[in-house]
Design an enzyme around this catalytic site. Structure first.
Site, PDB file in Angstrom:
ATOM      1  N   LYS A 191      -6.004  28.829  11.754  1.00 12.55           N
ATOM      2  CA  LYS A 191      -5.119  27.695  12.003  1.00 12.55           C
ATOM      3  C   LYS A 191      -4.295  27.458  10.735  1.00 12.55           C
ATOM      4  CE  LYS A 191      -4.195  23.056  11.896  1.00 12.55           C
ATOM      5  NZ  LYS A 191      -2.836  23.185  11.344  1.00 12.55           N
ATOM      6  N   GLY A 244      -7.767  22.900   1.625  1.00 14.40           N
ATOM      7  CA  GLY A 244      -6.855  21.775   1.818  1.00 14.40           C
ATOM      8  C   GLY A 244      -7.320  20.600   0.993  1.00 14.40           C
ATOM      9  N   SER A 245      -6.992  19.406   1.444  1.00 16.77           N
ATOM     10  CA  SER A 245      -7.282  18.216   0.648  1.00 16.77           C
ATOM     11  C   SER A 245      -8.764  17.840   0.752  1.00 16.77           C
ATOM     12  CB  SER A 245      -6.416  17.055   1.139  1.00 16.77           C
ATOM     13  OG  SER A 245      -6.714  16.768   2.482  1.00 16.77           O
ATOM     14  N   GLU A 267     -12.587  24.497   0.140  1.00 17.55           N
ATOM     15  CA  GLU A 267     -11.839  24.615  -1.129  1.00 17.55           C
ATOM     16  C   GLU A 267     -10.857  23.467  -1.129  1.00 17.55           C
ATOM     17  OE1 GLU A 267     -12.154  27.070  -3.385  1.00 17.55           O
ATOM     18  OE2 GLU A 267     -12.791  28.878  -2.338  1.00 17.55           O
ATOM     19  N   CYS A 301      -3.537  23.909  -6.203  1.00 17.18           N
ATOM     20  CA  CYS A 301      -4.738  23.090  -6.362  1.00 17.18           C
ATOM     21  C   CYS A 301      -5.346  23.242  -7.754  1.00 17.18           C
ATOM     22  CB  CYS A 301      -5.752  23.485  -5.302  1.00 17.18           C
ATOM     23  SG  CYS A 301      -6.005  25.248  -5.231  1.00 17.18           S
ATOM     24  N   GLU A 399      -4.622  13.755  -7.647  1.00 15.26           N
ATOM     25  CA  GLU A 399      -3.883  15.010  -7.499  1.00 15.26           C
ATOM     26  C   GLU A 399      -2.475  14.696  -6.993  1.00 15.26           C
ATOM     27  OE1 GLU A 399      -5.100  17.719  -4.313  1.00 15.26           O
ATOM     28  OE2 GLU A 399      -4.960  19.306  -5.790  1.00 15.26           O
TER      29      GLU A 399
HETATM   30  P1  NAD Z   1      -4.459  18.977   4.252  1.00 17.00           P
HETATM   31  O1  NAD Z   1      -5.886  18.752   3.966  1.00 17.00           O
HETATM   32  O2  NAD Z   1      -3.651  17.861   4.751  1.00 17.00           O
HETATM   33  O3  NAD Z   1      -4.282  20.145   5.343  1.00 17.00           O
HETATM   34  C1  NAD Z   1      -4.977  21.365   5.263  1.00 17.00           C
HETATM   35  C2  NAD Z   1      -5.194  21.884   6.665  1.00 17.00           C
HETATM   36  O4  NAD Z   1      -6.024  20.988   7.387  1.00 17.00           O
HETATM   37  C3  NAD Z   1      -3.911  22.033   7.473  1.00 17.00           C
HETATM   38  O5  NAD Z   1      -3.985  23.185   8.267  1.00 17.00           O
HETATM   39  C4  NAD Z   1      -3.932  20.782   8.348  1.00 17.00           C
HETATM   40  O6  NAD Z   1      -3.219  20.914   9.548  1.00 17.00           O
HETATM   41  C5  NAD Z   1      -5.411  20.618   8.615  1.00 17.00           C
HETATM   42  N1  NAD Z   1      -5.760  19.237   8.974  1.00 17.00           N
HETATM   43  C6  NAD Z   1      -5.083  18.107   8.659  1.00 17.00           C
HETATM   44  N2  NAD Z   1      -5.692  17.035   9.194  1.00 17.00           N
HETATM   45  C7  NAD Z   1      -6.781  17.484   9.842  1.00 17.00           C
HETATM   46  C8  NAD Z   1      -7.822  16.842  10.600  1.00 17.00           C
HETATM   47  N3  NAD Z   1      -7.848  15.523  10.763  1.00 17.00           N
HETATM   48  N4  NAD Z   1      -8.785  17.620  11.121  1.00 17.00           N
HETATM   49  C9  NAD Z   1      -8.771  18.954  10.955  1.00 17.00           C
HETATM   50  N5  NAD Z   1      -7.818  19.618  10.269  1.00 17.00           N
HETATM   51  C10 NAD Z   1      -6.834  18.883   9.708  1.00 17.00           C
HETATM   52  O7  NAD Z   1      -3.878  19.597   2.923  1.00 17.00           O
HETATM   53  P2  NAD Z   1      -2.368  20.055   2.642  1.00 17.00           P
HETATM   54  O8  NAD Z   1      -1.563  18.839   2.362  1.00 17.00           O
HETATM   55  O9  NAD Z   1      -1.901  20.987   3.667  1.00 17.00           O
HETATM   56  O10 NAD Z   1      -2.575  20.918   1.305  1.00 17.00           O
HETATM   57  C11 NAD Z   1      -2.656  20.344   0.052  1.00 17.00           C
HETATM   58  C12 NAD Z   1      -4.095  20.199  -0.386  1.00 17.00           C
HETATM   59  O11 NAD Z   1      -4.761  21.447  -0.336  1.00 17.00           O
HETATM   60  C13 NAD Z   1      -4.227  19.743  -1.803  1.00 17.00           C
HETATM   61  O12 NAD Z   1      -5.173  18.693  -1.902  1.00 17.00           O
HETATM   62  C14 NAD Z   1      -4.721  20.952  -2.558  1.00 17.00           C
HETATM   63  O13 NAD Z   1      -5.454  20.698  -3.698  1.00 17.00           O
HETATM   64  C15 NAD Z   1      -5.509  21.657  -1.531  1.00 17.00           C
HETATM   65  N6  NAD Z   1      -5.604  23.080  -1.833  1.00 17.00           N
HETATM   66  C16 NAD Z   1      -6.784  23.556  -2.329  1.00 17.00           C
HETATM   67  C17 NAD Z   1      -6.913  24.891  -2.655  1.00 17.00           C
HETATM   68  C18 NAD Z   1      -8.214  25.443  -3.188  1.00 17.00           C
HETATM   69  O14 NAD Z   1      -8.416  26.637  -3.133  1.00 17.00           O
HETATM   70  N7  NAD Z   1      -9.116  24.634  -3.713  1.00 17.00           N
HETATM   71  C19 NAD Z   1      -5.833  25.752  -2.467  1.00 17.00           C
HETATM   72  C20 NAD Z   1      -4.644  25.239  -1.975  1.00 17.00           C
HETATM   73  C21 NAD Z   1      -4.556  23.899  -1.654  1.00 17.00           C
END
Ligand code: NAD
Ligand code: MN
Length: 495
Positions: A191, A244-245, A267, A301, A399
């Protein structure tokens, strides 16, 4: 290199016809509901294409296809050497499609095409080769159970793995999850982030071309609540690998608790410290690396966002960091000269700007701070630096995920360690010093999944990557990545 000009990429962009459908059970299909959403280019605000807006019904279809393919053994029971061969073909196809992959990445989320073309896409092919080559060299174990006993400990694929990834490095994040999962014999549902679905969809095409059987790899574009959540809650998904976050990462833990206790790997966010001691050999090289916080629009990140610098050298060092930050001025992502592109979308750009406004109240702005309009888009932000930041300021704790550096001075090594560790995160840390003993002391004291000495933010397929504390659970990359996508099976044989 000169053939990859602004004119070249602009022409390629005008000719590109990216696929926007979902990929389920070996076919490109519209969402069951027929719904689509607009996928915009943040650097122009223009429409790239319409993309399938999947939901629960598509999740159910993809999970069923993944389960069927897994149980049938078409992939899960192939020998590791055969799985290796197929993934090596994929790596060659990624090389073949390097131009289009780099272009799609840039159009989708605003990063400079040249950076994607010259480093990220070749890195992806390299990563796939590394994982492919590893899978038929992993041996299992026999326990020393004594005469008349054979106790075998084997790794088995988990089953159906869902990968939910962000938009900042769309194809890298996708392959970090999907390739080790596939190499280990699992069936996978990817996804992608709603902001950046295009290279994930292209990856499905390449895996099919490489010969992967139907159902083993599926891609479901769509929104988090409509696709991510049903995957997290699904009774027939065995494992979720998420990047993600931190907020959404925590939700996946609760989805698992509410459903089938699926394995969850996370992550998440970071606020990585970069500690620079006065005894650093090459301060200019260190300053150049400190300025790389602006790389990828600061949407990383593990970016070194907290510059913790010894007071005795702070002013001189900061001057050099400012000088090395200026070339990151935002530009057209299709111009090979641009070092920084557009923020991923207007909403995120607004969020970054509100952190900058907060920083203006809390600390001293010494570089940038403005939103920039280029052509028809205002989704650009100048490389920005705040001096005089205090440990308790919002810009030192949260962040930002943009090109914003916070500078915090320190006096003693102990103080630097305390400041660095005073965070909910623990993804990455950097230390600059010429003192070998200090480097080892710091590496032991810093609470981060990776400590880089005289370097920042190094990643490689060779070594684990991931976070301590609220930066996550589990590690990507290296042979340890297979631990996420396999489970141990013990077989006792008495004879
Ligand atoms: P996000 O958490 O909003 O989204 C990540 C993914 O989760 C997307 O595919 C999104 O559609 C999905 N998602 C969103 N809401 C959801 C829900 N309620 N239920 C299930 N899935 C859901 O993050 P973002 O804004 O896309 O990315 C930025 C974040 O990602 C930053 O916090 C960053 O630090 C983190 N990040 C971490 C790493 C790592 O390896 N540690 C790498 C890249 C980004
Ligand atoms: Mn997009």
């Amino acid at each position: 290199m000169s053939e990859y000009s602004l004119e070249f990429w602009t022409r390629r962009a005008s000719e590109a016809k990216p696929e926007g459908k979902a990929f389920i059970n070996g076919k490109f299909v519209p969402a069951t509901s027929g719904k689509t959403f607009k996928n915009n280019n943040p650097a122009t605000n223009g429409l790239i294409n319409m993309v399938a807006e999947c939901d629960q019904a598509d999740v159910d279809l993809a999970v069923a296809a993944a389960r069927r393919s897994f149980e049938s053994g078409v992939w899960s029971h192939r020998s590791p050497t055969e799985r290796k061969r197929l993934l090596l073909r994929l790596a060659d196809l990624i090389d073949r499609d390097r131009e289009i992959l780099a272009l799609l990445e840039s159009l989708d989320m605003g990063k400079p095409v040249q950076l994607s073309f010259s480093s990220e896409i070749p890195g992806v092919a390299n990563y796939v080769r590394w994982m492919a080559e590893a899978i038929d060299k992993l041996y299992d174990e026999i326990a020393p159970a004594g005469p008349g006993n054979l106790a075998m400990i084997r790794r088995e694929a988990i089953g159906v793995v869902a990968a939910v990834v962000p938009w900042n490095f769309p194809i890298d994040m996708a392959i970090w999850k999907c390739i080790p999962a596939l190499a280990a014999g699992n069936s996978v549902i990817l996804k992608p982030a709603e902001q950046s679905p295009l290279t994930a969809i292209h990856l499905a095409r390449l895996l099919a071309e490489a010969g992967l059987p139907a159902g083993v790899f599926n891609v479901l574009p769509g929104f988090g609540a409509a696709v991510g959540q049903p995957l997290g809650l699904h009774m027939d998904v065995d494992c979720v690998a998420f990047t993600g976050s931190t907020d959404i990462g925590k939700r996946f833990l609760s989805y698992s608790a509410q459903s089938n206790m699926k394995v969850v790997w996370l992550e998440c966010g970071g606020k990585s410290p970069n500690i620079v001691f006065e005894d650093t050999d090459d301060l200019d090289a260190a300053a150049e690396l400190a300025a790389s916080v602006h790389y990828n629009q600061g949407e990383i990140c593990s970016a070194p966002t907290r510059l913790i610098v010894q007071k005795s050298i702070k002013d001189a060092f900061l001057e050099r960091v400012i000088a090395h930050s200026k070339p990151y001025a935002p530009g057209n992502p299709l111009d090979p000269k641009s070092r920084m592109g557009a923020m991923v979308d207007a909403e995120h750009c607004g969020r970054v700007m509100s952190y900058i406004d907060r920083g203006r109240e809390e600390a001293n702005l010494v570089l940038g701070g403005n939103r920039v309009t280029i052509g028809s888009s205002s989704n650009f932000v100048e490389p920005t630096i705040f001096d005089g930041v205090d440990q308790n300021h919002v810009i030192a704790r949260e962040e930002i995920f943009g090109p914003v550096l916070s500078v915090l001075p320190f006096d003693t090594e102990d103080q630097a360690v305390r400041m660095a560790n005073d965070s909910i995160y623990g993804l990455m840390a950097s230390v600059f010093t010429s003192n070998l003993s200090r480097a080892h002391r710091m590496s032991g004291a810093l609470r981060a999944g990776t400590v880089a000495v005289n370097a920042v933010d190094l990643t490689s397929p060779l070594v684990p990557f991931g976070g301590m504390r609220q930066s996550g659970i589990g590690r990507d990359n290296s042979l340890h990545a297979f631990e996420k996508y396999t489970q141990l099976k013990t077989t006792w044989i008495k004879f």
